[in-house]
Design an enzyme around this catalytic site. Structure first.
Site, PDB file in Angstrom:
ATOM      1  N   GLU A   1       8.735 -10.837   8.164  1.00  0.00           N
ATOM      2  CA  GLU A   1      10.070 -11.166   8.656  1.00  0.00           C
ATOM      3  C   GLU A   1      10.393 -10.285   9.854  1.00  0.00           C
ATOM      4  O   GLU A   1      10.337  -9.054   9.765  1.00  0.00           O
ATOM      5  CB  GLU A   1      11.120 -10.958   7.560  1.00  0.00           C
TER       6      GLU A   1
ATOM      7  N   GLU B   1      -2.908  -2.848  10.905  1.00  0.00           N
ATOM      8  CA  GLU B   1      -4.275  -2.572  10.476  1.00  0.00           C
ATOM      9  C   GLU B   1      -5.045  -3.884  10.379  1.00  0.00           C
ATOM     10  O   GLU B   1      -4.498  -4.918   9.980  1.00  0.00           O
ATOM     11  CB  GLU B   1      -4.282  -1.866   9.122  1.00  0.00           C
TER      12      GLU B   1
ATOM     13  N   HIS C   1       7.768 -10.834   1.297  1.00  0.00           N
ATOM     14  CA  HIS C   1       7.663 -10.506   2.722  1.00  0.00           C
ATOM     15  C   HIS C   1       7.927  -9.034   3.001  1.00  0.00           C
ATOM     16  O   HIS C   1       8.409  -8.292   2.140  1.00  0.00           O
ATOM     17  CB  HIS C   1       8.590 -11.382   3.567  1.00  0.00           C
TER      18      HIS C   1
ATOM     19  N   GLU D   1       0.855  -1.191   0.000  1.00  0.00           N
ATOM     20  CA  GLU D   1       0.000   0.000   0.000  1.00  0.00           C
ATOM     21  C   GLU D   1       0.886   1.234   0.000  1.00  0.00           C
ATOM     22  O   GLU D   1       1.728   1.417   0.890  1.00  0.00           O
ATOM     23  CB  GLU D   1      -0.912   0.011   1.218  1.00  0.00           C
TER      24      GLU D   1
ATOM     25  N   HIS E   1       2.349   0.722   8.303  1.00  0.00           N
ATOM     26  CA  HIS E   1       1.778  -0.416   9.016  1.00  0.00           C
ATOM     27  C   HIS E   1       1.821  -1.665   8.159  1.00  0.00           C
ATOM     28  O   HIS E   1       2.025  -1.595   6.953  1.00  0.00           O
ATOM     29  CB  HIS E   1       0.319  -0.133   9.406  1.00  0.00           C
TER      30      HIS E   1
ATOM     31  N   ASN F   1       0.398  11.769   0.355  1.00  0.00           N
ATOM     32  CA  ASN F   1      -0.191  12.978   0.921  1.00  0.00           C
ATOM     33  C   ASN F   1      -0.024  14.118  -0.078  1.00  0.00           C
ATOM     34  O   ASN F   1       1.087  14.391  -0.537  1.00  0.00           O
ATOM     35  CB  ASN F   1       0.485  13.323   2.250  1.00  0.00           C
TER      36      ASN F   1
ATOM     37  N   HIS G   1      12.570  -3.507   5.095  1.00  0.00           N
ATOM     38  CA  HIS G   1      12.401  -3.595   3.650  1.00  0.00           C
ATOM     39  C   HIS G   1      11.162  -4.401   3.291  1.00  0.00           C
ATOM     40  O   HIS G   1      10.587  -5.094   4.117  1.00  0.00           O
ATOM     41  CB  HIS G   1      13.628  -4.261   3.003  1.00  0.00           C
TER      42      HIS G   1
END
Length: 292
Positions: free
Chosen positions: A206, A279, A140, A41, A233, A45, A69
């Site tokens: 991870e 989330e 990951h 995601e 998040h 802004n 990462h």
């Protein structure tokens, strides 16, 4: 990757872009964005692109280390890295750098690290010059944790994840723990390339634990949401959002946002032991609730 979904929030002056692999060969091809593993995601802004002084913290530089990462796994790692380099993108670590010749780290436009690993034995792909993007996986996301025992217990007990792989690096004084939801594949035990037995998976978490941090009362990681901001998040989708949040409440979790807080009644945020945000959203395939 392709843009799987875009959510515009003009009143709040930000937009969300959900990126993932969606070819017919992709694990979650055609699924709703809430019914996928391995999405990224991106939050934009409004106006930051016009501010020459604006930059994010990537989580990899002192004193704001925390998030490490994201990672993609590819079919032919040498060809994949050459393709990225030929496109003009920079690397934090090329395949030929250092001792670890089986992984690379590319840099995205904001300086975030993107690890690249191989789904196939790397000694068998060194002479292959092509790479099939349709086979790539969003493998990951890595975050650093202060106390591995507390974090492992939290993600297993509270979020029901399974510890799928442990990589001990005693000489370098750090361990890596890979957690996820096994699904139909179960837990991998055999190595794909002599190093990574989970390279064909998506959506793993991870945890990186550096020895001794758990004993330092003053030590803490930057969660990416305190200033300076960067990583936001991770996200877990659930079968029944209301029931899941009640379960979290019964377990005594620390909340950043309950379902009933604020205007957004379709999302909640739980805090992990290092105050990273998690989330929680409804899997729309299992129960239509949010109507994103």
């Amino acid at each position: 990757m392709k843009m799987i979904k875009k959510i515009e929030q003009p009143d709040a002056k930000f937009d969300l872009y959900f990126m993932g692999y969606d070819s017919p060969k992709a694990v979650s091809h055609g699924n709703d964005f809430s019914d996928r593993e391995g999405l990224i995601e991106l939050t934009h802004n409004y106006g930051t692109e016009n501010d020459p002084n604006y930059k994010v913290t990537t989580g990899n530089a002192e004193p704001h280390k925390g998030f490490g990462h994201t990672c993609i796994s590819v079919d032919n790692i040498q060809a994949a890295c050459k393709r990225i380099e030929d496109a003009g993108y920079k690397f934090q670590k090329k395949l030929t750098d250092g001792r670890m010749r089986h992984i690379a780290f590319a840099l995205d436009p904001d300086g975030y690290w993107v690890e690249i690993i191989s789904q196939n034995p790397i000694d068998k792909t060194e002479n292959i010059t092509t790479t099939d993007l349709a086979t790539y996986r969003m493998n990951h996301t890595m975050i650093r944790v202060k106390d591995h025992e507390k974090s492992l217990k939290f993600y297993q007990d509270v979020f029901g994840m399974t510890l799928m792989r442990t990589s001990e690096n005693k000489d370098a004084k750090f361990n890596l723990y890979f957690l996820g939801y096994p699904g139909s594949k179960g837990v991998s035990t055999e190595s794909v390339n002599g190093v990574n037995p989970t390279a064909d998976r998506e959506g793993l978490l991870e945890l990186t634990w550096n020895y001794g941090t758990e004993s330092d009362a003053n030590f803490k990681y930057h969660n990416g949401n305190d200033e300076p901001q960067g990583f936001g998040h991770i996200c877990v989708s659930v079968d029944d959002l209301d029931a899941a949040c009640k379960r979290f409440e019964d377990q005594g979790v620390n909340w950043k946002k309950r379902l009933t807080d604020g205007r957004m009644k379709n999302v909640a945020f739980v805090l992990d032991p290092d105050n990273y945000w998690i989330e929680v959203i409804q899997n729309e395939k299992l129960k239509n609730r949010a109507n994103w």
